[in-house]
Scaffold this active site. Structure first.
Site, PDB file in Angstrom:
ATOM      1  N   ASN A   1     -36.364 -23.352  25.360  1.00  0.00           N
ATOM      2  CA  ASN A   1     -35.557 -24.003  24.388  1.00  0.00           C
ATOM      3  C   ASN A   1     -35.501 -25.516  24.181  1.00  0.00           C
ATOM      4  O   ASN A   1     -35.851 -25.866  25.364  1.00  0.00           O
ATOM      5  CB  ASN A   1     -34.151 -23.234  24.187  1.00  0.00           C
TER       6      ASN A   1
ATOM      7  N   GLU B   1     -33.589 -28.378  22.570  1.00  0.00           N
ATOM      8  CA  GLU B   1     -32.422 -28.839  21.541  1.00  0.00           C
ATOM      9  C   GLU B   1     -32.511 -30.138  21.000  1.00  0.00           C
ATOM     10  O   GLU B   1     -33.598 -30.802  21.603  1.00  0.00           O
ATOM     11  CB  GLU B   1     -31.053 -28.701  22.335  1.00  0.00           C
ATOM     12  N   ASN B   2     -31.627 -30.618  20.075  1.00  0.00           N
ATOM     13  CA  ASN B   2     -31.789 -31.975  19.458  1.00  0.00           C
ATOM     14  C   ASN B   2     -30.229 -32.411  19.340  1.00  0.00           C
ATOM     15  O   ASN B   2     -29.518 -31.436  18.910  1.00  0.00           O
ATOM     16  CB  ASN B   2     -32.742 -31.807  18.222  1.00  0.00           C
ATOM     17  N   ALA B   3     -30.155 -33.611  19.130  1.00  0.00           N
ATOM     18  CA  ALA B   3     -29.108 -34.152  18.913  1.00  0.00           C
ATOM     19  C   ALA B   3     -28.446 -33.604  17.593  1.00  0.00           C
ATOM     20  O   ALA B   3     -27.289 -33.465  17.106  1.00  0.00           O
ATOM     21  CB  ALA B   3     -28.965 -35.597  18.987  1.00  0.00           C
TER      22      ALA B   3
ATOM     23  N   CYS C   1     -35.517 -21.923  19.780  1.00  0.00           N
ATOM     24  CA  CYS C   1     -35.497 -21.283  20.940  1.00  0.00           C
ATOM     25  C   CYS C   1     -36.675 -20.939  21.534  1.00  0.00           C
ATOM     26  O   CYS C   1     -37.803 -21.083  21.111  1.00  0.00           O
ATOM     27  CB  CYS C   1     -34.967 -19.813  20.346  1.00  0.00           C
TER      28      CYS C   1
ATOM     29  N   GLU D   1     -38.072 -18.074  22.641  1.00  0.00           N
ATOM     30  CA  GLU D   1     -38.904 -17.038  21.956  1.00  0.00           C
ATOM     31  C   GLU D   1     -39.767 -17.646  21.003  1.00  0.00           C
ATOM     32  O   GLU D   1     -41.228 -17.517  21.174  1.00  0.00           O
ATOM     33  CB  GLU D   1     -38.189 -15.881  21.561  1.00  0.00           C
TER      34      GLU D   1
ATOM     35  N   CYS E   1     -31.953 -14.116  19.615  1.00  0.00           N
ATOM     36  CA  CYS E   1     -31.235 -14.013  18.458  1.00  0.00           C
ATOM     37  C   CYS E   1     -31.784 -13.269  17.380  1.00  0.00           C
ATOM     38  O   CYS E   1     -32.976 -12.791  17.322  1.00  0.00           O
ATOM     39  CB  CYS E   1     -30.974 -15.611  18.218  1.00  0.00           C
TER      40      CYS E   1
ATOM     41  N   CYS F   1     -34.917 -14.905  15.919  1.00  0.00           N
ATOM     42  CA  CYS F   1     -36.095 -14.657  16.987  1.00  0.00           C
ATOM     43  C   CYS F   1     -36.626 -13.335  16.819  1.00  0.00           C
ATOM     44  O   CYS F   1     -37.732 -12.786  17.169  1.00  0.00           O
ATOM     45  CB  CYS F   1     -35.788 -14.894  18.411  1.00  0.00           C
TER      46      CYS F   1
HETATM   47  N1  THU Z   1     -31.359 -19.358  22.915  1.00  0.00           N
HETATM   48  C1  THU Z   1     -32.795 -19.317  22.761  1.00  0.00           C
HETATM   49  O1  THU Z   1     -33.720 -20.249  23.353  1.00  0.00           O
HETATM   50  N2  THU Z   1     -33.160 -17.839  22.513  1.00  0.00           N
HETATM   51  C2  THU Z   1     -32.317 -16.940  21.946  1.00  0.00           C
HETATM   52  O2  THU Z   1     -32.708 -15.943  21.913  1.00  0.00           O
HETATM   53  C3  THU Z   1     -30.808 -17.208  21.977  1.00  0.00           C
HETATM   54  C4  THU Z   1     -30.461 -18.941  22.207  1.00  0.00           C
HETATM   55  C5  THU Z   1     -31.074 -21.094  22.883  1.00  0.00           C
HETATM   56  C6  THU Z   1     -30.941 -21.799  21.672  1.00  0.00           C
HETATM   57  C7  THU Z   1     -30.035 -22.917  21.973  1.00  0.00           C
HETATM   58  O3  THU Z   1     -30.611 -24.063  22.712  1.00  0.00           O
HETATM   59  C8  THU Z   1     -29.087 -22.143  23.153  1.00  0.00           C
HETATM   60  O4  THU Z   1     -29.957 -21.237  23.536  1.00  0.00           O
HETATM   61  C9  THU Z   1     -27.757 -21.969  22.778  1.00  0.00           C
HETATM   62  O5  THU Z   1     -27.788 -21.387  21.607  1.00  0.00           O
END
Ligand code: THU
Length: 136
Positions: A43, A45-47, A54, A56, A93, A96
């Site tokens: 994963n 992320e970003n500000a 994600c 996946e 999620c 995904c």
């Molecule tokens: N996240 C994933 O990388 N995969 C998933 O299937 C569920 C969530 C990450 C996204 C975010 O960076 C962090 O988990 C919290 O939601």
């Protein structure tokens, strides 16, 4: 080593590359394509929270870049950790899940359950009654 075990190990390694300063949830994935090649993701992320991605879908994007439209998903493992390095149960999620069935409805998806054991299901089982583009 059983194939899915190898993917789990690679997913654990991929999680170490996660960029997750906001959620502190470090997620890694490893998938095997029908070609036999392995692709990993984490994963990012970003500000600006909604533009984070994600693990996946990161691995899927890399696989499509590597193989184009030929890419077919056979199996994927997802591993997640907190900052202390403790494993956490994380299932793909909803977004995904939709991305996984696009490339392999019968692909094996493996992730940790709350009791710590790994579970294997098919991508199809994770997303019943899913959207598919209507013909015509
Ligand atoms: N996240 C994933 O990388 N995969 C998933 O299937 C569920 C969530 C990450 C996204 C975010 O960076 C962090 O988990 C919290 O939601």
């Amino acid at each position: 080593m059983h194939e899915i075990d190898a993917l789990r190990t690679l997913a654990v390694h991929a999680a170490r590359h996660a960029y997750a300063p906001y959620s502190n949830l470090l997620v890694g994935t490893a998938l095997r394509a029908a070609s036999g090649k392995i692709y990993t993701g984490c994963n990012v992320e970003n500000a600006s929270f909604p533009i984070g991605s994600c693990a996946e879908r990161g691995a899927i994007a890399t696989a499509v870049q590597g193989e184009g439209a030929q890419f077919a998903l056979v199996a994927i493992a997802v591993a997640a950790f907190n900052r202390a390095g403790e494993p956490l149960p994380v299932t793909p999620c909803g977004a995904c899940r939709q991305a996984l069935v696009e490339f392999g409805e019968e692909a094996t998806v493996s992730f940790r359950q709350p009791d710590g054991h790994w579970l294997e299901v098919t991508a199809s089982q994770l997303l019943p009654h899913r959207f598919s583009f209507p013909a015509g």
